[in-house]
Write a protein that holds these residues in place. Structure first.
Motif, PDB file in Angstrom:
ATOM      1  N   UNK A  14       0.810  -1.215   0.000  1.00 10.98           N
ATOM      2  CA  UNK A  14       0.000   0.000   0.000  1.00 10.98           C
ATOM      3  C   UNK A  14       0.846   1.268   0.000  1.00 10.98           C
ATOM      4  N   UNK A  15       2.001   1.211   0.651  1.00 10.90           N
ATOM      5  CA  UNK A  15       2.845   2.406   0.745  1.00 10.90           C
ATOM      6  C   UNK A  15       3.375   2.851  -0.610  1.00 10.90           C
ATOM      7  N   UNK A  16       3.320   1.978  -1.611  1.00 17.06           N
ATOM      8  CA  UNK A  16       3.819   2.327  -2.941  1.00 17.06           C
ATOM      9  C   UNK A  16       2.743   2.954  -3.823  1.00 17.06           C
ATOM     10  N   UNK A  60      -8.522   0.799  -7.511  1.00 13.54           N
ATOM     11  CA  UNK A  60      -7.935   0.296  -8.754  1.00 13.54           C
ATOM     12  C   UNK A  60      -6.577  -0.342  -8.485  1.00 13.54           C
ATOM     13  N   UNK A  61      -5.781   0.322  -7.646  1.00 13.52           N
ATOM     14  CA  UNK A  61      -4.463  -0.225  -7.346  1.00 13.52           C
ATOM     15  C   UNK A  61      -4.582  -1.496  -6.518  1.00 13.52           C
ATOM     16  N   UNK A  62      -5.511  -1.524  -5.568  1.00 11.98           N
ATOM     17  CA  UNK A  62      -5.727  -2.742  -4.780  1.00 11.98           C
ATOM     18  C   UNK A  62      -6.111  -3.906  -5.684  1.00 11.98           C
ATOM     19  N   UNK A  63      -6.990  -3.632  -6.653  1.00 14.27           N
ATOM     20  CA  UNK A  63      -7.381  -4.678  -7.593  1.00 14.27           C
ATOM     21  C   UNK A  63      -6.184  -5.162  -8.388  1.00 14.27           C
ATOM     22  N   UNK A 100     -11.321 -10.092  -2.310  1.00 15.44           N
ATOM     23  CA  UNK A 100     -10.661  -8.785  -2.220  1.00 15.44           C
ATOM     24  C   UNK A 100     -10.582  -8.111  -3.593  1.00 15.44           C
ATOM     25  N   UNK A 101     -10.166  -8.865  -4.589  1.00 12.45           N
ATOM     26  CA  UNK A 101     -10.057  -8.316  -5.955  1.00 12.45           C
ATOM     27  C   UNK A 101     -11.427  -7.933  -6.502  1.00 12.45           C
ATOM     28  N   UNK A 102     -12.412  -8.786  -6.275  1.00  9.05           N
ATOM     29  CA  UNK A 102     -13.760  -8.533  -6.790  1.00  9.05           C
ATOM     30  C   UNK A 102     -14.369  -7.291  -6.160  1.00  9.05           C
ATOM     31  N   UNK A 103     -14.224  -7.151  -4.851  1.00  8.40           N
ATOM     32  CA  UNK A 103     -14.782  -5.994  -4.148  1.00  8.40           C
ATOM     33  C   UNK A 103     -14.136  -4.697  -4.614  1.00  8.40           C
ATOM     34  N   UNK A 104     -12.820  -4.718  -4.784  1.00  5.99           N
ATOM     35  CA  UNK A 104     -12.131  -3.498  -5.221  1.00  5.99           C
ATOM     36  C   UNK A 104     -12.488  -3.131  -6.654  1.00  5.99           C
ATOM     37  N   UNK A 105     -12.689  -4.130  -7.509  1.00  5.50           N
ATOM     38  CA  UNK A 105     -13.120  -3.851  -8.884  1.00  5.50           C
ATOM     39  C   UNK A 105     -14.504  -3.216  -8.885  1.00  5.50           C
TER      40      UNK A 105
END
Length: 296
Positions: A14-16, A60-63, A100-105
């Motif tokens: 996350x820091x990036x 978007x970045x989390x996804x 996690x990916x689905x929720x962030x998308x």
């Protein structure tokens, strides 16, 4: 709960977020300047859009990072450098990663809908591009440039959020980000050159070797500066913008120097120099926008 948050933060590094956030904020600042001069600036509306942009950027970045870790589980498990990632060592399950990916998308698409119509329409191809990078290393050395394209979408997204359009200057800024990211990802991938050869992965270093990778990384960073210059030229930037690109150029030269001197400096070049580069450039762009508005 704190432990789970820490695991997810480590999963997506996350820091990036600053790598893409800085250039998205640059585009937002420049777009707001144009709205101000066009007398279409509304403080409360712009604040709302700004916070929506932050949510969109993070989701978007989390996804993208989550999906990449999901697709690379088999590879990361074999690599000494990555075998302790949460996606591999059992701290985050396969089901949880998919969720996690689905929720962030879904969050990204929903937030884009509330920003404007163009942002909503572009949210789908943007997610496809972000996901596509995760497969590239399996069949093409262009993976480094697809990663650059993925992060290069950030400034375009920032301009779209504020203006509801894709101005030429945002494309120049995005192309600069594309080559900047590709350049430092070429350097970063040197750490895994032997592993990539063993596993048959299509990284640039594994196919062309160290010297050619260093050379094309420098070429990529040359084009990054070239397109950032045209970005500044297209917005009629003053002294602050060009001081910003001067600092960015110096930091890229320093990055290339320390890596060429010793490959052990790659983490320092990647995590420190690149993080500061985006932030420093952003500060100068903010100063440029403030000065333009103040002296208008």
């Amino acid at each position: 709960m704190a432990k789970k948050i820490k695991n997810f933060s480590e999963l997506v590094m996350f820091e990036h977020t600053i790598f893409s956030a800085s250039f998205s904020f640059m585009a937002i600042c420049v777009a707001l300047m144009y709205k101000y001069f066009a007398n279409s600036f509304d403080v409360f509306s712009e604040i709302k859009i700004f916070f929506l942009c932050i949510i969109a950027l993070v989701s978007a970045r989390n996804f993208a990072m989550g999906f990449n870790r999901l697709c690379d589980r088999d590879i990361d498990r074999k690599n000494q450098r990555t075998k302790n990632r949460p996606s591999v060592d059992g701290r985050i399950s396969l089901f949880t990663m998919i969720l996690f990916c689905s929720l962030n998308a879904l969050i990204f698409i929903a937030v884009s809908f509330f920003i404007n119509q163009l942002a909503f329409y572009l949210s789908f191809p943007f997610l496809i591009i972000l996901a596509f990078y995760s497969f590239m290393k399996r069949f093409s050395v262009l993976a480094h440039f697809i990663l650059g394209l993925s992060l290069g979408l950030a400034p375009i997204a920032g301009a779209v959020a504020i203006l509801g359009a894709i101005p030429l200057w945002s494309i120049f800024l995005a192309l600069g980000v594309l080559f900047w990211v590709a350049g430092f990802d070429l350097l970063y991938s040197l750490q895994d050159i032997e592993f990539d050869k063993k596993e048959g992965l299509f990284s640039f270093p594994a196919k062309f070797g160290i010297e050619k990778t260093l050379f094309y990384s420098r070429v990529s960073h040359f084009f990054a500066v070239f397109f950032w210059f045209w970005f500044l030229w297209s917005i009629n930037s003053g002294i602050f913008g060009f001081l910003g690109i001067l600092c960015a150029t110096g930091m890229l030269c320093y990055e290339q120097y320390i890596v060429a001197r010793d490959l052990k400096n790659i983490p320092k070049a990647f995590f420190v120099t690149n993080g500061y580069l985006g932030f420093v450039f952003l500060v100068f762009i903010i100063l440029e926008v403030v000065a333009r508005i103040y002296y208008a």
